[in-house]
Write a protein that holds these residues in place. Structure first.
Motif, short mmCIF file in Angstrom:
data_model
loop_
_atom_site.label_atom_id
_atom_site.label_comp_id
_atom_site.label_asym_id
_atom_site.label_seq_id
_atom_site.Cartn_x
_atom_site.Cartn_y
_atom_site.Cartn_z
N ASN A 1 88.92 14.36 37.56
CA ASN A 1 89.86 13.34 38.01
C ASN A 1 89.56 13.01 39.47
O ASN A 1 89.64 13.89 40.32
CB ASN A 1 91.29 13.86 37.86
CG ASN A 1 92.34 12.80 38.09
OD1 ASN A 1 92.17 11.92 38.93
ND2 ASN A 1 93.44 12.88 37.35
N PRO A 2 89.24 11.75 39.79
CA PRO A 2 88.91 11.42 41.18
C PRO A 2 90.07 11.63 42.15
O PRO A 2 89.85 11.83 43.35
CB PRO A 2 88.50 9.94 41.11
CG PRO A 2 89.14 9.42 39.87
CD PRO A 2 89.15 10.57 38.91
N THR B 1 87.51 5.57 32.12
CA THR B 1 88.30 4.51 31.51
C THR B 1 88.13 4.59 30.00
O THR B 1 87.12 5.14 29.51
CB THR B 1 87.85 3.13 31.98
OG1 THR B 1 86.49 2.91 31.53
CG2 THR B 1 87.90 3.02 33.50
N SER C 1 82.27 13.26 33.88
CA SER C 1 82.24 12.14 34.83
C SER C 1 81.48 12.55 36.08
O SER C 1 81.30 13.73 36.37
CB SER C 1 83.67 11.70 35.18
OG SER C 1 84.43 12.78 35.67
N GLU D 1 80.61 6.87 34.91
CA GLU D 1 80.91 6.57 36.31
C GLU D 1 82.41 6.59 36.59
O GLU D 1 82.86 7.06 37.62
CB GLU D 1 80.33 5.20 36.69
CG GLU D 1 78.81 5.12 36.58
CD GLU D 1 78.12 6.05 37.55
OE1 GLU D 1 78.69 6.34 38.63
OE2 GLU D 1 76.99 6.49 37.23
N GLU D 2 83.20 6.01 35.68
CA GLU D 2 84.65 5.98 35.81
C GLU D 2 85.27 6.42 34.49
O GLU D 2 84.73 6.13 33.42
CB GLU D 2 85.14 4.57 36.15
CG GLU D 2 84.76 4.08 37.53
CD GLU D 2 85.38 2.73 37.81
OE1 GLU D 2 86.39 2.67 38.55
OE2 GLU D 2 84.85 1.73 37.28
#
Length: 395
Positions: free
Chosen positions: A291-292, A335, A314, A332-333
């Motif tokens: 999680n970023p 989603t 990720s 990359e993300e």
């Protein structure tokens, strides 16, 4: 006899979360060190494992872990910790004290500094976060506790880059650099299991010929599971096996119903720790993203790979090896669309290609991410057994 003290406020009998990681770290330190090992930790809720007791010479138990999120519990445990540490130092005369940092780790750093005992600090996560998921009224105090420990420690190791960035300013230029020592796995516990045999053994009633994607861990916000569930609605011929429990479990079940994907998802709840490799083995690939907003270095990724299952993860500094070693798919993300594309890529790969991904992943993990590797990078050479001795002891 030289001695070593390890300090933690984690319950070492726990079979999930930080309790597992801390227990594995202690077990690895006990296996590689030449010193007598004294462990100061909370009185365990369950019986400590035999393999842990075999490598620890002495335990000093703090009050049992009751409400670790409450300030009064932290005050109680830290007061006891200060007294136990002083008493242990008088008896053990340790060559070093190793501490896993917690929100209220207050006494070990100044005690070691006052008594000229080398203080080795392990920071395995971002202890104090100021974000929407984890706020605390005592954040300013926690920040000062972290600063105290990092600034007084002789050596500091962290599990991932985001932690080093968060605490790097607490070190002076004349102090040693903070070293990244990523998380790891026990490759003897997490071993490959034949997929068909695993599907029979685990209590999940999985479709025998369907591509199964797995998730093992705490059902929490940081796991970014809603993106995975929403992705499933676009990939109808994939089954999801969810192993674990946690605060967002009910929400995920509701989301499953809302998306009408009940036939694609199997929730099995928490399973015994020694059964986890079987459930991983029942899967064709497994999910473990970062999680970023809450950077981490998920142990589950190393466990999946140790079981020779390719991973869907990720991008983060610690996960770049997955792409370089072709041991899974890196997005990359996180989603729903990106997860769906990654799931399709893994599903459409041939079984042989997925098997090769898993084999490469296990080879990399064995070479770089075992708990014994962590222990060796934390301890000074003078407190370590030669590698050949450790290998003989493990056999």
């Amino acid at each position: 006899m030289t001695s070593l003290i390890f300090v933690s406020t984690n319950d070492l009998s726990k079979t999930s979360g930080s309790g597992v990681a801390t227990r594995e770290i202690v077990r690895a330190i006990g296996s590689v060190t030449t010193a007598d090992l004294c462990v100061i930790c909370p009185d365990p809720a369950e019986t400590l494992s035999t393999d842990l007791r075999a490598v620890v010479d002495r335990f000093r138990f703090l009050p049992a872990e009751t409400n670790p999120g409450h300030p009064l519990w932290h005050a109680k445990i830290e007061t006891a910790l200060g007294w136990h540490l002083l008493a242990a130092i008088r008896v053990e005369r340790p060559a070093a004290v190793v501490t896993r940092l917690a929100q209220s780790t207050l006494f070990p750093a100044p005690i070691c500094r006052a008594l000229s005992i080398p203080y080795l600090l392990m920071v395995r996560g971002v202890v104090n976060r100021d974000d929407e998921y984890d706020r605390t009224k005592l954040s300013a105090i926690v920040e000062q506790v972290v600063r105290l420990n990092v600034s007084l420690a002789d050596e500091v190791t962290v599990a991932f880059e985001a932690v080093r960035e968060a605490i790097g300013d607490y070190r002076r230029l004349d102090q040693s650099h903070i070293e990244i020592v990523p998380n790891a796995v026990d490759p003897e516990r997490f071993t490959p299991v034949n997929r068909e045999e695993a599907r029979v053994a685990c209590e999940a009633d999985l479709p025998p010929d369907t591509f199964v994607l797995g998730f093992v861990g705490t059902l929490a916000e940081r796991q970014m599971l809603p993106a995975l569930f929403r992705a499933l609605s676009d990939v109808p011929d994939v089954h999801l096996l969810v192993v674990g429990s946690g605060p967002v479990g009910d929400r995920l079940r509701t989301l499953t119903a809302d998306l009408t994907i009940e036939s694609q998802v199997t929730f099995v709840g928490q399973v015994p720790y020694n059964a986890v490799p079987t459930y991983i083995g029942a899967c064709d690939a497994a999910y473990g993203v970062v999680n970023p907003k809450r950077p981490s270095n998920p142990i589950k990724v190393y466990e999946y790979l140790a079981c020779e299952r390719p991973v869907l993860t990720s991008r983060s500094p610690e996960m770049t090896f997955v792409e370089h070693k072709n041991a899974g798919v890196v997005i990359e993300e996180v989603t729903p669309a990106a997860v769906a594309d990654a799931v399709r890529e893994l599903r459409d790969s041939t079984p042989n290609r997925r098997r090769e991904m898993g084999v490469r992943g296990r080879e990399y993990v064995l070479a770089n991410h075992t708990w014994a590797t962590v222990a060796r990078r934390v301890l000074p050479d003078t407190l370590q057994r030669p590698r050949a001795h450790v290998e003989e002891a493990e056999e």
